[in-house]
Design a protein around this motif. Sequence first.
Motif, PDB file in Angstrom:
ATOM      1  N   VAL A 105       0.840  -1.208   0.000  1.00 27.65           N
ATOM      2  CA  VAL A 105       0.000   0.000   0.000  1.00 27.65           C
ATOM      3  C   VAL A 105       0.871   1.254   0.000  1.00 27.65           C
ATOM      4  N   ILE A 141       1.875   1.814  -3.491  1.00 28.79           N
ATOM      5  CA  ILE A 141       0.757   2.332  -4.300  1.00 28.79           C
ATOM      6  C   ILE A 141       0.630   3.838  -4.074  1.00 28.79           C
ATOM      7  N   SER A 169       2.511   0.126 -11.542  1.00 30.71           N
ATOM      8  CA  SER A 169       2.617   0.033 -10.081  1.00 30.71           C
ATOM      9  C   SER A 169       1.276  -0.337  -9.461  1.00 30.71           C
ATOM     10  N   MET A 170       0.215   0.253  -9.976  1.00 29.84           N
ATOM     11  CA  MET A 170      -1.122  -0.074  -9.454  1.00 29.84           C
ATOM     12  C   MET A 170      -1.427  -1.560  -9.655  1.00 29.84           C
ATOM     13  N   VAL A 171      -1.073  -2.077 -10.828  1.00 38.10           N
ATOM     14  CA  VAL A 171      -1.305  -3.499 -11.112  1.00 38.10           C
ATOM     15  C   VAL A 171      -0.441  -4.361 -10.194  1.00 38.10           C
ATOM     16  N   PHE A 194       1.450  -3.679  -7.277  1.00 34.94           N
ATOM     17  CA  PHE A 194       1.262  -3.576  -5.829  1.00 34.94           C
ATOM     18  C   PHE A 194      -0.190  -3.827  -5.420  1.00 34.94           C
ATOM     19  N   GLY A 195      -1.122  -3.499  -6.294  1.00 30.21           N
ATOM     20  CA  GLY A 195      -2.526  -3.817  -6.007  1.00 30.21           C
ATOM     21  C   GLY A 195      -2.756  -5.314  -5.968  1.00 30.21           C
ATOM     22  N   ALA A 196      -2.215  -6.034  -6.941  1.00 32.04           N
ATOM     23  CA  ALA A 196      -2.379  -7.496  -6.979  1.00 32.04           C
ATOM     24  C   ALA A 196      -1.670  -8.155  -5.803  1.00 32.04           C
ATOM     25  N   THR A 207      -1.221  -6.772  -2.844  1.00 29.45           N
ATOM     26  CA  THR A 207      -2.051  -6.484  -1.677  1.00 29.45           C
ATOM     27  C   THR A 207      -3.221  -7.455  -1.603  1.00 29.45           C
ATOM     28  N   VAL A 208      -3.884  -7.655  -2.735  1.00 33.46           N
ATOM     29  CA  VAL A 208      -5.008  -8.596  -2.781  1.00 33.46           C
ATOM     30  C   VAL A 208      -4.526 -10.002  -2.409  1.00 33.46           C
TER      31      VAL A 208
END
Length: 182
Positions: free
Chosen positions: A107, A110, A118-120, A122-124, A126-127
């Motif tokens: 996070v 992000i 980066s969104m893809v 670090f988001g993935a 995190t999920v």
Amino acid sequence: MTLLIAGLALWYVGHFWKRALPGAHANMGQRAKGISAIMILISVVFMVIGYRMTESYDLHTLPSALRHVNNLLVLFALYFMSPGPSKGAIFYKMRHPMLTGFIIWAVAHIMVNPDLASMVLFGALTVWAVLEITVINRAEPDWQPNPKGAIAKDAMFFVASIVLLVIIGYIHGLIGPSPFGA
């Protein structure tokens, strides 16, 4: 972006196949651990190369002060990923300190990387960590915390986390943007 997504998919498979296919995993015995480790190692290589190769653009602008918030969050992430929470007196009842630290780290990244890649990435991740916590909690509902440790252990691992943050930040600045500024 294809290599990045392939790396993320392999990361998920490497971590979840034990619970998704318990029979196949058990039949392989010790080899299953080696296969998981190889899949995860290859996934990291794919994610790094895919991330660096992806032409991306910023989705929005961020205030520069978020860099300091990021660094503070990464410090706490490093502490949670250390043995400190399970051996100390403050967070010893926390069930998933390493995964919590991983979530904080992702996070934080992000927050300071407003580009699509980066969104893809670090988001993935995190999920993944949230799903991992959920899967572990369902598979092992009778978890008990370690005995309470000493506050000195918390302090020792927090100081070690500060040192590690400086070292990682220095190396990060050599291979990419410096988290400490220009």
